[in-house]
Design a protein around this motif. Structure first.
Motif, short mmCIF file in Angstrom:
data_model
loop_
_atom_site.label_atom_id
_atom_site.label_comp_id
_atom_site.label_asym_id
_atom_site.label_seq_id
_atom_site.Cartn_x
_atom_site.Cartn_y
_atom_site.Cartn_z
N ALA A 249 6.30 -14.71 -2.41
CA ALA A 249 7.23 -13.87 -1.65
C ALA A 249 7.00 -12.38 -1.87
O ALA A 249 7.61 -11.55 -1.17
CB ALA A 249 8.67 -14.25 -2.02
N THR A 250 6.16 -12.03 -2.83
CA THR A 250 5.81 -10.62 -3.09
C THR A 250 4.31 -10.56 -3.38
O THR A 250 3.89 -10.48 -4.53
CB THR A 250 6.60 -10.06 -4.31
N MET A 251 3.53 -10.57 -2.33
CA MET A 251 2.07 -10.78 -2.43
C MET A 251 1.37 -9.72 -3.28
O MET A 251 0.50 -10.05 -4.08
CB MET A 251 1.53 -10.76 -1.00
N GLY A 252 1.68 -8.45 -3.06
CA GLY A 252 1.04 -7.37 -3.83
C GLY A 252 -0.48 -7.46 -3.75
O GLY A 252 -1.05 -7.63 -2.67
N ARG A 253 -1.14 -7.41 -4.90
CA ARG A 253 -2.62 -7.48 -4.92
C ARG A 253 -3.12 -8.93 -4.89
O ARG A 253 -4.32 -9.17 -5.03
CB ARG A 253 -3.17 -6.78 -6.16
N ARG B 264 -2.52 -11.66 -6.93
CA ARG B 264 -2.85 -12.49 -8.10
C ARG B 264 -2.06 -13.80 -8.13
O ARG B 264 -2.59 -14.84 -8.49
CB ARG B 264 -2.63 -11.70 -9.39
N ASP B 265 -0.79 -13.73 -7.73
CA ASP B 265 0.00 -14.97 -7.69
C ASP B 265 -0.45 -15.85 -6.52
O ASP B 265 -0.52 -17.07 -6.65
CB ASP B 265 1.50 -14.65 -7.56
N ASP C 295 4.39 -9.79 2.33
CA ASP C 295 4.57 -8.44 1.79
C ASP C 295 4.87 -7.53 2.97
O ASP C 295 4.55 -7.85 4.12
CB ASP C 295 3.33 -7.94 1.03
N GLN D 285 3.69 -4.35 3.00
CA GLN D 285 2.67 -3.30 3.04
C GLN D 285 1.32 -3.88 3.47
O GLN D 285 0.79 -4.79 2.79
CB GLN D 285 2.52 -2.64 1.67
N GLY E 168 9.11 -8.99 5.55
CA GLY E 168 9.94 -8.97 4.36
C GLY E 168 10.38 -10.37 3.95
O GLY E 168 10.64 -11.22 4.82
N HIS E 169 10.48 -10.59 2.65
CA HIS E 169 10.83 -11.94 2.18
C HIS E 169 12.26 -12.34 2.54
O HIS E 169 12.62 -13.50 2.46
CB HIS E 169 10.57 -12.10 0.67
N GLN E 170 13.07 -11.37 2.99
CA GLN E 170 14.42 -11.73 3.46
C GLN E 170 14.34 -12.62 4.71
O GLN E 170 15.32 -13.28 5.06
CB GLN E 170 15.25 -10.46 3.73
N ASN F 55 7.68 -11.52 -7.72
CA ASN F 55 7.25 -10.58 -8.73
C ASN F 55 7.79 -9.24 -8.24
O ASN F 55 7.19 -8.59 -7.40
CB ASN F 55 5.72 -10.60 -8.73
N GLY G 33 9.33 -5.36 -7.88
CA GLY G 33 8.85 -4.04 -8.29
C GLY G 33 7.97 -3.44 -7.21
O GLY G 33 8.15 -3.72 -6.04
N TRP G 34 6.99 -2.61 -7.63
CA TRP G 34 6.13 -1.94 -6.66
C TRP G 34 4.72 -2.50 -6.73
O TRP G 34 4.34 -3.15 -7.69
CB TRP G 34 6.14 -0.43 -6.85
C1 LIG Z 1 5.18 -6.13 -8.28
S1 LIG Z 1 4.45 -6.20 -6.67
C2 LIG Z 1 3.84 -7.84 -6.56
C3 LIG Z 1 2.62 -8.09 -7.40
C4 LIG Z 1 1.81 -9.24 -6.92
N1 LIG Z 1 2.45 -10.51 -7.11
C5 LIG Z 1 0.40 -9.22 -7.48
O1 LIG Z 1 -0.07 -10.25 -7.94
O2 LIG Z 1 -0.23 -8.16 -7.42
C6 LIG Z 1 5.83 -6.23 -5.57
C7 LIG Z 1 5.45 -6.27 -4.11
O3 LIG Z 1 6.63 -6.54 -3.36
C8 LIG Z 1 6.46 -5.92 -2.11
N2 LIG Z 1 7.75 -5.85 -1.41
C9 LIG Z 1 8.71 -4.89 -1.46
N3 LIG Z 1 9.74 -5.23 -0.67
C10 LIG Z 1 9.42 -6.43 -0.11
C11 LIG Z 1 10.08 -7.29 0.81
N4 LIG Z 1 11.28 -7.00 1.30
N5 LIG Z 1 9.45 -8.43 1.17
C12 LIG Z 1 8.22 -8.74 0.68
N6 LIG Z 1 7.55 -7.96 -0.19
C13 LIG Z 1 8.15 -6.82 -0.57
C14 LIG Z 1 5.84 -4.59 -2.44
O4 LIG Z 1 5.22 -4.03 -1.30
C15 LIG Z 1 4.88 -4.98 -3.56
O5 LIG Z 1 3.59 -5.18 -3.07
#
Ligand SMILES: C[S@@+](CC[C@H](N)C(=O)[O-])C[C@H]1O[C@@H](n2cnc3c(N)ncnc32)[C@H](O)[C@@H]1O
Length: 188
Positions: free
Chosen positions: A28-32, A34-35, A53, A55, A81-83, A100, A102-103
């Motif tokens: 639900a928070t893809m980021g880079r 890793r998960d 994500d 972004q 958005g994960h909502q 996960n 955060g930012w």
């Molecule tokens: C801490 S990072 C995630 C790290 C990731 N799991 C990784 O392995 O790199 C948090 C991510 O949540 C995303 N984010 C923020 N608000 C969000 C939303 N409403 N829905 C989905 N992703 C969101 C951010 O853009 C950010 O990439």
């Protein structure tokens, strides 16, 4: 356990314990990625991972990582958005949903997960879990994030129906500063 044992590493152990080949999972928070990458390895060729994500940079990084690992075909990368998580999976169909908070690592520190969307997303996630399914959480807080989201998530965790779900909140109790909080929700 090593000195550097982290909240995401603990979440990965929970994933390894619960995810089986052929499963459907959500990052639900893809980021880079890793998960997402870890989940793609665990679900195998027959499984599927939905990764979300807000972004585009996150989707680009994740696509690259999955291509390097030869698992891109197992994932659907979603710019949303994960909502809105309930639009992408059927109720009772998912074995693991990873959060996960955060930012984006190495990204803009002013774009981060927020209570207004995180808590509704978590609430919607409960209905998507199949029996025995889990939600893993790594709750980062402090600095730009502040404490509002952490407090809202911990509050939400302590209020979910104990007859249907088990919520466990872990603590790196001997770490300095503000270590992330790992947590897990099991659907009975
Ligand atoms: C801490 S990072 C995630 C790290 C990731 N799991 C990784 O392995 O790199 C948090 C991510 O949540 C995303 N984010 C923020 N608000 C969000 C939303 N409403 N829905 C989905 N992703 C969101 C951010 O853009 C950010 O990439």
């Amino acid at each position: 356990m090593t000195e550097n044992f982290s909240a995401p590493q603990l979440a990965h152990r929970w994933m390894e314990h619960n995810v089986r080949p052929g499963d459907l999972c959500v990052d639900a928070t893809m980021g880079r990625g890793r998960d997402t990458a870890r989940l793609c390895r665990l679900v195998g060729e027959e499984g599927r991972v939905l990764a979300m994500d807000i972004q585009p940079e996150a989707l680009e990084s994740t696509r690259k990582l999955l291509e390097e690992e030869n698992t891109a075909g197992r994932a659907r990368l979603i710019l949303d958005g994960h909502q809105n998580i309930a639009s992408y999976a059927e109720p009772g169909s998912v074995s693991c949903i990873a959060y996960n908070f955060g930012w984006l690592p190495g990204g803009d520190h002013d774009i981060f997960t927020r209570a207004e969307t995180s808590v509704p997303a978590l609430e919607a996630s409960l209905a998507l879990l199949k029996p025995g399914g889990i939600i893993t959480l790594c709750v980062y807080y402090g600095r730009n994030n502040g404490y509002r989201e952490k407090d809202a998530i911990l509050d939400w965790l302590s209020g979910i129906d104990p007859d249907r779900y088990t919520a466990i909140v872990a603590s790196f109790c001997n770490r300095r500063g503000e270590p992330p909080i790992p947590a897990i929700v099991y659907r009975v």
